[in-house]
Design a protein around this motif. Structure first.
Motif, PDB file in Angstrom:
ATOM      1  N   PRO A 141     -25.270  10.424 -39.173  1.00  0.00           N
ATOM      2  CA  PRO A 141     -25.000   9.020 -38.844  1.00  0.00           C
ATOM      3  C   PRO A 141     -24.793   8.745 -37.360  1.00  0.00           C
ATOM      4  O   PRO A 141     -25.115   7.657 -36.877  1.00  0.00           O
ATOM      5  CB  PRO A 141     -23.734   8.716 -39.653  1.00  0.00           C
ATOM      6  CG  PRO A 141     -23.843   9.604 -40.848  1.00  0.00           C
ATOM      7  CD  PRO A 141     -24.439  10.878 -40.327  1.00  0.00           C
ATOM      8  N   ASP A 142     -24.286   9.718 -36.608  1.00  0.00           N
ATOM      9  CA  ASP A 142     -24.052   9.503 -35.178  1.00  0.00           C
ATOM     10  C   ASP A 142     -25.291   9.786 -34.324  1.00  0.00           C
ATOM     11  O   ASP A 142     -25.253   9.638 -33.099  1.00  0.00           O
ATOM     12  CB  ASP A 142     -22.871  10.344 -34.686  1.00  0.00           C
ATOM     13  CG  ASP A 142     -23.138  11.852 -34.769  1.00  0.00           C
ATOM     14  OD1 ASP A 142     -24.207  12.264 -35.297  1.00  0.00           O
ATOM     15  OD2 ASP A 142     -22.266  12.623 -34.312  1.00  0.00           O
ATOM     16  N   GLY A 143     -26.383  10.218 -34.962  1.00  0.00           N
ATOM     17  CA  GLY A 143     -27.615  10.493 -34.236  1.00  0.00           C
ATOM     18  C   GLY A 143     -27.822  11.947 -33.874  1.00  0.00           C
ATOM     19  O   GLY A 143     -28.871  12.306 -33.331  1.00  0.00           O
ATOM     20  N   SER A 144     -26.860  12.800 -34.172  1.00  0.00           N
ATOM     21  CA  SER A 144     -27.047  14.225 -33.895  1.00  0.00           C
ATOM     22  C   SER A 144     -28.031  14.824 -34.893  1.00  0.00           C
ATOM     23  O   SER A 144     -28.212  14.328 -36.004  1.00  0.00           O
ATOM     24  CB  SER A 144     -25.708  14.959 -33.947  1.00  0.00           C
ATOM     25  OG  SER A 144     -25.077  14.791 -35.210  1.00  0.00           O
ATOM     26  N   LEU A 145     -28.669  15.908 -34.466  1.00  0.00           N
ATOM     27  CA  LEU A 145     -29.722  16.535 -35.258  1.00  0.00           C
ATOM     28  C   LEU A 145     -29.142  17.594 -36.188  1.00  0.00           C
ATOM     29  O   LEU A 145     -28.322  18.420 -35.765  1.00  0.00           O
ATOM     30  CB  LEU A 145     -30.753  17.168 -34.321  1.00  0.00           C
ATOM     31  CG  LEU A 145     -32.087  17.621 -34.913  1.00  0.00           C
ATOM     32  CD1 LEU A 145     -32.885  16.431 -35.428  1.00  0.00           C
ATOM     33  CD2 LEU A 145     -32.893  18.387 -33.860  1.00  0.00           C
ATOM     34  N   LYS A 146     -29.561  17.590 -37.445  1.00  0.00           N
ATOM     35  CA  LYS A 146     -29.095  18.577 -38.411  1.00  0.00           C
ATOM     36  C   LYS A 146     -29.763  19.928 -38.127  1.00  0.00           C
ATOM     37  O   LYS A 146     -30.989  19.993 -37.986  1.00  0.00           O
ATOM     38  CB  LYS A 146     -29.422  18.124 -39.831  1.00  0.00           C
ATOM     39  CG  LYS A 146     -28.723  16.830 -40.236  1.00  0.00           C
ATOM     40  CD  LYS A 146     -29.206  16.328 -41.591  1.00  0.00           C
ATOM     41  CE  LYS A 146     -28.549  15.005 -41.952  1.00  0.00           C
ATOM     42  NZ  LYS A 146     -29.088  14.432 -43.212  1.00  0.00           N
TER      43      LYS A 146
END
Length: 418
Positions: free
Chosen positions: A151-156
């Protein structure tokens, strides 16, 4: 007209030949500046000279600078809400990698892959997966959760690992990856416009950190689609997002820069954000007749406000396995090619519709066979006689082949392994 009447040599699918070396780097002439054709794609190995794709005595003159494509949107797919059926994301990516040599041998040197998947067609072939909407906001019972981003835009990390594995497998074969960041219905995973901007920065930084130079960045698929949320932020602030991705290379002192753009809707339209900032013009031709494409593509090429090569990376000409749809695929390819652009095939039934079974046209199941390659279909499983399977189109014009004749299946220097 029977299926055998439209079979053509598979070597007619020789669209492009790119150097087969590690760390392949891609750019557009617009990015390279003076002395380069702004409407062409270029490739090189680091430190080497830039060369237009499809150049050399084995190609027709009009093939220079083109880059053809197959849409493989689900290559990194993982639906976190899928419980009705088991699915192994890593095995799915492995299946795509295993298909690369076959595609390359047949002249396909570029694939489009998404960090938020694509339309899965749930329920079409797997009735127990009854999802009514291709949207995160519909929730676990009716929707999908297919996103490389938190949700915060970080990559999994798991998505990142699959991406690196696929991009490096393509690189080993001298192939290019068009990477889509956002897909309608899944941008809702991101909690705000600020998170969307963070996702663009995070994904681009990841490509830089991993030294993935064989990538074309597509910020979003069909930015004008009504399925995008956040007040159509991606559409309305597209120029900002493109500039953000472009700026990350200088910010991180990267020794390379990747081409950045986005795609409009299937009417061959070009959003203003692309006109203002992009390195190439990505278009879609879905459901438009070949005659329209034949008129429209030269208009786009003649428009000085449009940046870089004209690149159609999605062209849905009908999803049912019929001869008529195969004819439309062939005619659309001919029209786009004759107009001066690059073309992309969308084998929706074979490799975008869940469970993405048929990355290669092999086996006895007619749905897994492409008539331009395999010839007349056999009887369908479960009874019911026979009929034409979904197509893999082959250009009648042999536009990228030799001035005299297409070479016999071997213009590409193939490699083995993943």
């Amino acid at each position: 007209m029977g299926v055998t009447a439209i079979r053509l040599p598979l070597t007619a699918l020789i669209f492009a030949m790119l150097p087969c070396a590690s760390a392949l780097e891609v750019a557009t002439g617009r990015m390279l500046g003076s002395g380069h054709d702004p409407r062409s794609f270029y490739v090189r190995t680091p430190g080497g000279p830039w060369e237009r794709t499809c150049t050399g005595p084995q190609f027709r003159t009009e093939a220079a600078g083109r880059l053809m494509n197959i849409r493989v949107a689900q290559a990194l797919f993982d639906d976190e809400w899928l419980t009705e059926r088991s699915f192994d994301p890593d095995a799915n990516t492995d299946s795509v990698i295993r298909a690369l040599d076959l595609w390359r041998e047949h002249g396909v040197y570029n694939i489009t892959v998404s960090l938020q998947g694509g339309n899965t067609g749930y329920g079409t072939t797997v009735p127990e997966v009854r999802r009514a909407k291709n949207a995160y906001q519909s929730g676990p019972a009716e929707g999908l959760h297919v996103s490389a981003f938190r949700p915060d835009g970080s990559l999994k990390p798991a998505w990142g690992k699959r991406l690196v594995r696929l991009a490096r497998a393509l690189d080993k074969r001298g192939m290019i990856l068009t990477l889509t960041y956002f897909y309608q219905g899944q941008d809702e995973v991101l909690e705000s416009p600020a998170a969307i901007r963070n996702a663009v920065a995070q994904a681009t930084d990841f490509l830089i950190d991993q030294d993935l130079r064989n990538v074309i960045i597509e910020i979003a698929n069909e930015v004008g689609h009504s399925g995008f949320d956040h007040g159509h932020y991606i559409r309305d602030d597209l120029a900002t997002l493109i500039r953000l991705a472009q700026s990350r290379f200088a910010a991180k002192h990267a020794p390379f820069r990747l081409p950045v753009s986005a795609s409009g809707l299937g009417n061959l339209g070009v959003p203003s954000g692309i006109r203002e900032t992009a390195d190439l013009t990505i278009i879609h031709g879905n459901d438009r007749p070949p005659e329209f494409k034949l008129r429209r593509v030269p208009e786009l090429l003649a428009d000085p406000a449009l940046p870089g090569p004209i690149y159609m990376n999605e062209d849905d000409n009908g999803r049912d396995p019929s001869l008529r749809n195969l004819e439309l695929e062939l005619a659309s390819l001919d029209a786009v090619w004759a107009g001066g652009a690059s073309w992309g095939y969308m084998p929706w039934r074979q490799i975008q519709m869940f469970p993405f079974r048929f990355y290669t046209p092999t086996g006895e199941d007619p749905d897994a066979q492409f008539p331009a390659i395999r010839g007349p279909p056999g009887p369908r499983r479960g009874g019911g006689g026979s009929g034409p399977p979904p197509p893999l189109p082959v250009p009648r014009t042999r536009s990228a082949c030799s001035q005299s004749e297409c070479p016999a299946l071997s213009p590409a220097r193939t490699t083995s392994g993943n």
